[in-house]
Write a protein that holds these residues in place. Structure first.
Motif, PDB file in Angstrom:
ATOM      1  N   ILE A   1       0.854  -1.195   0.000  1.00  0.00           N
ATOM      2  CA  ILE A   1       0.000   0.000   0.000  1.00  0.00           C
ATOM      3  C   ILE A   1       0.885   1.237   0.000  1.00  0.00           C
ATOM      4  CG2 ILE A   1      -1.970  -1.110   1.143  1.00  0.00           C
ATOM      5  CD1 ILE A   1      -1.016   0.073   3.768  1.00  0.00           C
ATOM      6  N   ASN A   2       0.327   2.369  -0.394  1.00  0.00           N
ATOM      7  CA  ASN A   2       1.055   3.640  -0.375  1.00  0.00           C
ATOM      8  C   ASN A   2       0.319   4.640   0.506  1.00  0.00           C
ATOM      9  OD1 ASN A   2      -1.108   4.624  -1.910  1.00  0.00           O
ATOM     10  ND2 ASN A   2      -0.039   4.256  -3.847  1.00  0.00           N
ATOM     11  N   HIS A   3       0.857   5.875   0.604  1.00  0.00           N
ATOM     12  CA  HIS A   3       0.312   6.856   1.546  1.00  0.00           C
ATOM     13  C   HIS A   3      -1.072   7.364   1.152  1.00  0.00           C
ATOM     14  CE1 HIS A   3       2.126   9.434  -1.557  1.00  0.00           C
ATOM     15  NE2 HIS A   3       1.270  10.346  -1.164  1.00  0.00           N
ATOM     16  N   LYS A   4      -1.537   7.042  -0.061  1.00  0.00           N
ATOM     17  CA  LYS A   4      -2.875   7.443  -0.478  1.00  0.00           C
ATOM     18  C   LYS A   4      -3.940   6.433  -0.072  1.00  0.00           C
ATOM     19  CE  LYS A   4      -1.182  10.026  -4.493  1.00  0.00           C
ATOM     20  NZ  LYS A   4      -1.248  10.178  -5.975  1.00  0.00           N
ATOM     21  N   ASP A   5      -3.516   5.267   0.373  1.00  0.00           N
ATOM     22  CA  ASP A   5      -4.450   4.209   0.758  1.00  0.00           C
ATOM     23  C   ASP A   5      -5.035   4.494   2.136  1.00  0.00           C
ATOM     24  OD1 ASP A   5      -5.359   1.459   1.775  1.00  0.00           O
ATOM     25  OD2 ASP A   5      -4.769   1.001  -0.301  1.00  0.00           O
ATOM     26  N   SER A   6      -6.302   4.151   2.331  1.00  0.00           N
ATOM     27  CA  SER A   6      -6.962   4.414   3.618  1.00  0.00           C
ATOM     28  C   SER A   6      -6.484   3.484   4.713  1.00  0.00           C
ATOM     29  CB  SER A   6      -8.482   4.291   3.466  1.00  0.00           C
ATOM     30  OG  SER A   6      -8.832   2.991   3.019  1.00  0.00           O
ATOM     31  N   ARG A   7      -5.679   2.461   4.380  1.00  0.00           N
ATOM     32  CA  ARG A   7      -5.103   1.578   5.402  1.00  0.00           C
ATOM     33  C   ARG A   7      -3.696   2.008   5.807  1.00  0.00           C
ATOM     34  NH1 ARG A   7      -5.440  -3.586   1.818  1.00  0.00           N
ATOM     35  NH2 ARG A   7      -4.987  -1.911   0.326  1.00  0.00           N
ATOM     36  N   TRP A   8      -3.142   2.971   5.097  1.00  0.00           N
ATOM     37  CA  TRP A   8      -1.776   3.424   5.368  1.00  0.00           C
ATOM     38  C   TRP A   8      -1.698   4.142   6.714  1.00  0.00           C
ATOM     39  CZ3 TRP A   8       3.023   3.271   2.940  1.00  0.00           C
ATOM     40  CH2 TRP A   8       3.969   4.202   3.357  1.00  0.00           C
ATOM     41  N   VAL A   9      -0.665   3.865   7.483  1.00  0.00           N
ATOM     42  CA  VAL A   9      -0.398   4.550   8.747  1.00  0.00           C
ATOM     43  C   VAL A   9       0.995   5.147   8.676  1.00  0.00           C
ATOM     44  CG1 VAL A   9      -0.132   4.331  11.241  1.00  0.00           C
ATOM     45  CG2 VAL A   9      -1.917   3.040  10.066  1.00  0.00           C
ATOM     46  N   GLY A  10       1.083   6.458   8.865  1.00  0.00           N
ATOM     47  CA  GLY A  10       2.369   7.136   8.821  1.00  0.00           C
ATOM     48  C   GLY A  10       3.118   7.038  10.137  1.00  0.00           C
ATOM     49  N   ALA A  11       4.315   7.579  10.175  1.00  0.00           N
ATOM     50  CA  ALA A  11       5.156   7.554  11.385  1.00  0.00           C
ATOM     51  C   ALA A  11       4.699   8.640  12.353  1.00  0.00           C
ATOM     52  CB  ALA A  11       6.621   7.728  11.002  1.00  0.00           C
ATOM     53  N   TRP A  12       3.511   8.454  12.902  1.00  0.00           N
ATOM     54  CA  TRP A  12       2.881   9.459  13.760  1.00  0.00           C
ATOM     55  C   TRP A  12       3.696   9.718  15.021  1.00  0.00           C
ATOM     56  CZ3 TRP A  12       1.558   7.868  18.668  1.00  0.00           C
ATOM     57  CH2 TRP A  12       1.558   6.497  18.887  1.00  0.00           C
ATOM     58  N   TRP A  13       4.399   8.713  15.518  1.00  0.00           N
ATOM     59  CA  TRP A  13       5.132   8.797  16.780  1.00  0.00           C
ATOM     60  C   TRP A  13       6.360   9.696  16.684  1.00  0.00           C
ATOM     61  CZ3 TRP A  13      10.099   7.039  16.142  1.00  0.00           C
ATOM     62  CH2 TRP A  13      10.329   6.264  14.987  1.00  0.00           C
ATOM     63  N   LEU A  14       6.924   9.797  15.478  1.00  0.00           N
ATOM     64  CA  LEU A  14       8.173  10.537  15.307  1.00  0.00           C
ATOM     65  C   LEU A  14       7.998  12.024  15.598  1.00  0.00           C
ATOM     66  CD1 LEU A  14      11.128  10.438  14.395  1.00  0.00           C
ATOM     67  CD2 LEU A  14      10.336  10.725  12.044  1.00  0.00           C
TER      68      LEU A  14
END
Length: 718
Positions: free
Chosen positions: A270-283
């Motif tokens: 998956i890529n960052h446009k997918d609704s299942r994508w989770v970014g590095a929110w903790w950083l």
């Protein structure tokens, strides 16, 4: 007289010296020196007040940087912990819950204590809160997104996968997972780790409490009255840069995979446009925590109180100061040191001060008006990235980026413009109120225009369009089945979208009826899809690729209009921010400023910060068309919304709240007009009597001085 009292030569010399000093005082009486003849000592460029202003501006930047990053990470946190929007609203509201715990005591008792040092302690709390918020990432295992497609072990191979035929084993695997103990499964997936985010955000709210009420009251106490508005505008303008950088950091982290550095990104399909994508929110929380910690250092070295601007020693403009021209005080006895106020005395005075504050009807109306407007604003800013994602098809990272690079600079420019207009035209309370109302109403008109800037729903087979090509929104899972995929025994709860060449999105390769596949990772392609072959609109081929189809080009064109209207509305609305602060500060007694700001923060953040994300999120959840599924089989985060229902619900709530606020603004303005008339009449009556007394005093002053001098000469010569 000197000799009659046993006047010796020494005593007569003392009497003569006293007479000479009296003549000097009569020659240069301090009461008759005109203001134009006085030259004030220039304020140093690095005065302690300006150092406090710079430090407070940096703290405004740091706390806004931290808070806006939290707002920009809402979508990522929601997906990482598989929670609905209503629960993410509770997490977002925990910041205001922390404020609620201590705001009343900090704003009242803090005003009597060392205000800068309390702000420094608050920064330390905010830094620790950011660290706690990021902890779940280090306790959880790798993120596993939902998919019904088995990935080959070697990403360089082209093993053939048969989605339609292979799903029998996948269904059995899901049943085995559901057969596990639910408690054991929840423990394995660490689904309750969001509590750390809740507690960390609450601790940030506790730490942020002293900044606004103590910082603003400290500035207003020691700055010139005409400079207060400009100083507040400066702090708010620098503070607005914080959200801009916070949203930019949020956009950057949203493009980084959550387990970056721990997993091979080539295996992620998956890529960052997918609704299942989770970014590095903790950083980002580690970065913002370090910035806040740094911002709190200067406050440990600032004094408890300062000399008010304009009260420096003054001297005649023509002559340099010398010993003969110094003013002789009436008494050489040094003033007594004020007795320190005990905590018990402060506590006894708290309730009477609170009663006096809330008996001010103008203050109550200001609080109610701000409360309603903050409800609309908090709900809007919390879910605006999701609104841009679901209505206009933008990725979360792009939505956050555009807010940070376009909306927030417009807000900063609006705040400084409002402060400049206040200083340039020297607006009073009524002028500030008129400016704030006008700016808010014009921004509301711009907000109304957004309702007509809409895009159609994304075309998803079985959800927004039937398999026969008819546009029809369905919230039922059975609508995902059709004759073209009936024999595949596809699971209906999963979300693994694929896109065909004719622009139609299917919920999964299995539901598209695909028989074979080729490639691996993000480049996987599924072939011989029966639902694509039987679709009314012909496609170039019967193949699909991973990911949801993009919106049509006309939606991008509509999105540009939306952003233009949004930026203009943000600028106009921000122009009324500083005048609104001035209306509040000039409507309360000087000794109640800190308490008034603190209680307003308490009420507004309690009722205006906690409920909106919850009820906005709960109503938005009602527009969800496709829910994701957790690893344990429960309902996860929403993957697709009905964009039309989302738009009506989201904007309708905002319109209703802002309309209610303008009714309260009208009542408040009428009260301000009445109070202004009373004060004007009272001042005119007092000024008339004072002018007569001043003229009499001015005419007789020199005569009384000469008379007193002649009497003393006569007494000394006897």
């Amino acid at each position: 007289m000197c000799e009659r009292e046993g006047g010796s030569r020494l005593e007569k010399h003392q009497c003569t010296s006293y007479l000479e000093s009296t003549r000097a005082a009569a020659q240069y009486p301090p009461l008759v020196i005109m203001k134009a003849d006085v030259k004030e000592e220039p304020e140093p460029c690095c005065s302690k007040l300006k150092m406090f202003l710079a430090s407070l501006s940096f703290v405004y930047f740091a706390k806004a940087f931290q808070g806006s990053y939290m707002k920009s990470s809402i979508t990522q946190i929601e997906r990482r912990f598989d929670i609905p929007s209503s629960l993410i609203g509770v997490i977002d509201g925990s910041f205001e819950m922390g404020n609620l715990l201590v705001i009343a005591f900090v704003s009242y008792f803090g005003a009597k204590l060392h205000r800068p040092r309390l702000i420094g302690i608050g920064c330390l709390f905010m830094a620790v809160g950011s660290l706690i918020t990021a902890l779940p990432h280090f306790f959880q295992g790798p993120y596993k997104y939902e998919t019904i497609v088995s990935q080959p072990q070697d990403v360089n191979t082209t093993d053939i996968i048969q989605p339609c035929m292979a799903n029998q084993s996948k269904v059995l695997e899901n049943e085995e997972i559901l057969a596990k103990s639910m408690a054991e499964c929840e423990k394995e997936s660490s689904s309750s780790m969001w509590i750390y985010v809740f507690l960390g955000n609450m601790l940030r709210g506790i730490g942020e409490t002293p900044v606004m009420p103590l910082g603003v009251s400290y500035l207003d106490d020691f700055a010139r009255e005409e400079n207060t508005a400009f100083y507040l505008a400066c702090t708010q303008t620098v503070g607005i840069l914080g959200p801009m950088f916070g949203f930019l950091l949020g956009s950057y982290c949203a493009k980084l995979y959550v387990d970056i550095g721990f997993v091979d990104l080539d295996t992620v399909s998956i890529n960052h446009k997918d609704s299942r994508w989770v970014g590095a929110w903790w950083l980002g929380f580690l970065v913002t925590g370090a910035v806040v910690l740094l911002a709190g250092i200067p406050f440990w070295f600032l004094p408890k109180s300062l000399q008010k601007q304009g009260e420096q020693k003054s001297q005649p403009a023509d002559d340099p100061p010398n010993e003969q021209d110094q003013f002789i005080p009436e008494s050489s006895v040094p003033p007594e040191r004020p007795r320190p106020v005990t905590f018990t005395e402060l506590a006894k005075d708290f309730l009477p001060s609170l009663k006096r504050l809330f008996s001010n009807s103008v203050y109550l109306l200001i609080v109610c008006t701000s409360l309603v407007q903050v409800n609309g604003f908090i709900g809007m800013i919390t879910f605006k990235p999701k609104f841009m994602e679901q209505v206009y098809g933008q990725s979360p990272s792009k939505a956050v980026f555009l807010i940070g690079i376009m909306n927030l600079p417009a807000v900063a420019l609006g705040v400084i413009t409002g402060g400049f207009v206040m200083k340039r035209f020297k607006l009073g309370v009524l002028g500030a109120a008129r400016m704030s109302i006008s700016a808010s109403f014009l921004a509301f008109l711009a907000l109304l225009m957004q309702y007509f800037l809409q895009c159609e729903n994304a075309q998803v087979a079985g959800l927004t369009v039937t398999y026969e090509g008819v546009k029809e929104v369905s919230y039922q899972q059975d609508s995902l089945l059709s004759q073209c995929n009936m024999g595949c025994s596809c699971p209906l709860k999963h979300w693994d979208p694929v896109c065909s060449s004719n622009g139609i999105t299917f919920v999964s390769p299995c539901l598209a009826g695909c028989q074979t596949s080729s490639g691996a990772g993000k480049s996987m392609v599924f072939h011989n899809c029966t639902c694509v072959e039987t679709w009314p609109v012909p496609a170039a081929n019967a193949s699909v690729i991973l990911g949801q189809c993009p919106r049509p080009s006309d939606c991008d064109y509509m999105f540009r209009f939306y952003m233009a209207v949004s930026v203009i509305g943000s600028f106009i609305s921000a122009c009324g921010a500083t005048p609104g602060y001035i209306v509040l500060l000039r409507s309360i007694d000087a000794d109640l400023k800190s308490l008034a700001l603190g209680m307003m923060t308490l009420v507004v953040r309690t009722l205006g910060g906690i409920p909106p994300p919850i009820y906005f999120g709960a109503l938005i959840d009602r527009t969800c068309l496709k829910w994701g599924s957790k690893r344990c089989g429960g309902q996860g985060a929403c993957r697709l919304y009905d964009s039309s229902a989302f738009r009506v619900t989201f904007l309708g709530l905002i319109y209703g709240l802002y309309s209610m606020s303008y009714v309260l603004w009208g009542i408040l303005y009428s009260r301000l007009v009445k109070r202004h008339k009373k004060i004007t009449l009272r001042n005119q009556a007092k000024t008339g009597g004072q002018e007569v007394a001043t003229m009499n005093n001015g005419n007789t002053l020199s005569e009384e001085n000469h008379k007193s001098e002649k009497e003393q000469e006569k007494e000394c010569s006897i």
